[in-house]
Write an enzyme that holds these catalytic residues in place. Structure first.
Site, PDB file in Angstrom:
ATOM      1  CE1 TYR A 104      -0.076   2.252  13.644  1.00 31.57           C
ATOM      2  CE2 TYR A 104      -2.073   3.453  13.072  1.00 31.57           C
ATOM      3  CZ  TYR A 104      -0.809   3.009  12.743  1.00 31.57           C
ATOM      4  OH  TYR A 104      -0.282   3.319  11.511  1.00 31.57           O
ATOM      5  CD  GLU A 108      -4.899   7.856   9.982  1.00 30.93           C
ATOM      6  OE1 GLU A 108      -4.510   9.003  10.306  1.00 30.93           O
ATOM      7  OE2 GLU A 108      -4.355   6.830  10.389  1.00 30.93           O
ATOM      8  NE  ARG A 162      -3.538   2.358   2.625  1.00 25.99           N
ATOM      9  CZ  ARG A 162      -3.433   3.252   3.599  1.00 25.99           C
ATOM     10  NH1 ARG A 162      -2.560   3.066   4.581  1.00 25.99           N
ATOM     11  NH2 ARG A 162      -4.188   4.335   3.613  1.00 25.99           N
ATOM     12  CG  ASN A 202      -5.264   3.686   8.779  1.00 26.19           C
ATOM     13  OD1 ASN A 202      -5.365   2.758   7.984  1.00 26.19           O
ATOM     14  ND2 ASN A 202      -4.801   4.872   8.422  1.00 26.19           N
ATOM     15  CG  HIS A 252      -1.152   9.136   3.676  1.00 24.84           C
ATOM     16  ND1 HIS A 252      -1.370   7.791   3.862  1.00 24.84           N
ATOM     17  CD2 HIS A 252      -0.659   9.583   4.847  1.00 24.84           C
ATOM     18  CE1 HIS A 252      -1.011   7.433   5.081  1.00 24.84           C
ATOM     19  NE2 HIS A 252      -0.574   8.513   5.705  1.00 24.84           N
ATOM     20  CD  GLU A 263      -1.704   4.064   8.348  1.00 30.93           C
ATOM     21  OE1 GLU A 263      -1.456   4.429   9.524  1.00 30.93           O
ATOM     22  OE2 GLU A 263      -1.774   4.846   7.389  1.00 30.93           O
TER      23      GLU A 263
END
Length: 514
Positions: free
Chosen positions: A334, A191, A101, A332, A145, A400
């Site tokens: 985390y 995002e 990506r 995404n 991005h 992500e």
């Protein structure tokens, strides 16, 4: 003290869930996956390409921000991926990546934001895509991005203007036309939710617009209204580009178009009704802000109630165009966070997005000495279940997911291996529970210029030696682990290589074995 104790109890519950759900996995081939499921890794243009002002590229808003001294480092050189793409693709081959990506720099491809295409920019992306395809690696491209051309920001305010809808769609068509015969997975915006909060509310990232008391060091902006306006235009631009792709290109190219959102998994800090409701309100604001229009055609009711007329309204035609304008959703993710109700902010005369959301967000504590994030893989499982239940189980790519560590010259990143192993186990459990997950991309393939931390932290599978004029890449323990996993080698729960290794010696060993 009571709040801290209750949050500690919450941490224990999440840890227990991790032990229950994140079972050890053997190999990539043990996954009960759809035939088209892919494992990969990723980067973004500004964080990796460098060559910021070479071959016709003009400034994006991150260049302006970084060169103003407001960022910890600039992307002028970054990882020099612009010149080292062949070497990097070879590393992907050695790692056995199935997909990569990356993002396309709008200001490299179309330097004036609209108008003539830059031949050198076109050549670079064609070369990168061809190199990937030649080695059997799927290219997954993101169109924006967080790097809007500065010229459009200067001309009409970027995403604050509806003019961006037309210019973004024209830019997207250039990409579809020039690369769509080889790129089958397109993400419009990365995002969008975090970009507009950081760029138009708190002002911590470009275009650094905000207003007191919600943001700091901004010379212009309105934190109460602009995040909602920018997000609205992003949704309209996404749906416009997606509609164009489906009408003009999808039939012959057979590709897919989607959008990406950043998501925590929110856990109520206590069992109090107020905190439970606040956790759901967090999902409504951070996820529902984009997902509800994409699935249902309108914003969540709680957002319309709390933001009132500051939240733009879709016309009937716009609602119909936005609804269903995706083939997949990029996520995404985390970490897990704890949520405490702060409904008192709703009494403020002037509010921003965060005050409208009316929560206190409490981060889990990682290891400050190493920079590690707390490892809570169960959050991914619960997040995917939420998408399944709330939004009809759309196809999802984990775009992500990665472990932060302070940047250093050791390749013994066993904490990153633990993170990878845990989240892949959680992904496996989610798929067994019926999640429509289609891919997993570890962030990031190599140590990048991190947009918030500059060169202080890293997420990469590969270490990049910034003191070397050639910016040599060195595989970390995590790269070896991920490679073995993807090659189908048997991997139990233990880390197979425990000795501490220096990156330079790792590269020497790698070269001597070839």
């Amino acid at each position: 003290m009571v709040k801290k104790y209750l949050c500690f109890v919450g941490s224990f519950v999440v840890l227990w869930l991790n032990l229950v759900f994140c079972a050890d996995i053997l190999s990539r081939h043990e996954f009960p996956l759809p035939p088209d499921f892919v494992f990969g890794s990723g980067t973004s243009a500004y964080q990796s390409e460098g060559a910021a002002f070479e071959d016709g590229r003009t400034a994006a808003i991150w260049d302006t921000f970084a060169h103003s001294g407001k960022a910890q480092a600039t992307g002028d050189i970054a990882c020099d991926g612009y010149h080292k793409y062949k070497e990097d693709v070879q590393l992907m081959v050695e790692t056995n990546l199935e997909a990569y990506r990356f993002s396309i720099s709008w200001s490299r491809l179309i330097p004036n934001g609209r108008g003539p295409v830059n031949p050198k920019g076109l050549e670079y992306y064609n070369n990168l895509i061809n190199e990937l395809v030649k080695h059997g690696i799927q290219p997954h491209a993101t169109l924006m991005h967080i790097d809007v051309p500065q010229v459009l920001e200067d001309e009409y305010g970027g995403w604050l203007s509806r003019k961006m809808v037309g210019d973004f769609t024209t830019y997207a068509e250039v990409c579809f036309r020039e690369f769509g015969d080889r790129v089958l997975h397109w993400t419009t915006v990365n995002e969008g939710n975090i970009f507009v909060i950081g760029g138009y509310d708190t002002g911590g990232i470009p275009p650094q617009r905000c207003s007191a008391p919600f943001g700091i060091n901004c010379s212009k902006g309105n934190s109460s209204t602009e995040p909602y306006i920018a997000a609205h235009h992003i949704l309209l631009a996404h749906s416009s580009a997606a509609r164009l792709y489906k009408q003009k290109y999808q039939g012959r190219q057979q590709g897919f178009v989607g959008m990406n959102v950043y998501v925590y998994w929110p856990v109520p800090c206590t069992n109090a009704t107020e905190d439970v409701i606040a956790a759901q309100r967090t999902n409504d604001f951070l996820i529902g802000w984009f997902m509800d229009p994409l699935v249902f055609g309108d914003y969540p009711d709680i957002m319309k109630k709390n933001a009132g007329t500051r939240l733009p309204a879709f016309t009937k035609i716009e609602s119909e165009q936005v609804k269903g304008s995706f083939d997949f959703i990029g996520v995404n993710h985390y970490s897990t966070v704890y949520i405490k109700d702060r409904s008192s902010t709703l009494k403020m005369d002037t509010r921003d997005f965060n005050a409208d959301m009316a929560i206190e967000l409490i981060y889990q504590q990682g290891d400050a000495s190493t920079g590690e994030l707390a490892v809570t893989p169960s959050g991914l499982l619960r997040l995917l279940e939420y998408f399944k239940q709330r939004y009809g189980n759309p196809p999802i790519y984990i775009h992500e997911n990665g472990q932060r560590m302070w940047r250093n010259a050791t390749c013994n990143d066993s904490a990153r291996v633990k993170y990878l192993r845990g989240f892949l186990g959680s992904l496996l459990d989610a798929i067994r529970n019926g999640s429509n997950a289609r891919g997993y991309f570890y962030w990031s393939f190599m140590d990048l210029l991190e947009l918030l931390d500059g060169l202080e932290s890293s997420y990469g599978l590969y270490y990049v030696d910034l003191n070397d004029k050639d910016l040599k890449r060195y595989p970390k323990l995590s790269a070896h682990w991920y490679s073995n996993f993807l090659k189908g080698k048997t991997i139990d729960g233990a880390i197979e290589v425990e000795q501490k290794i220096n990156c330079s010696s790792t590269l020497s060993q790698s070269h001597s074995s070839q």
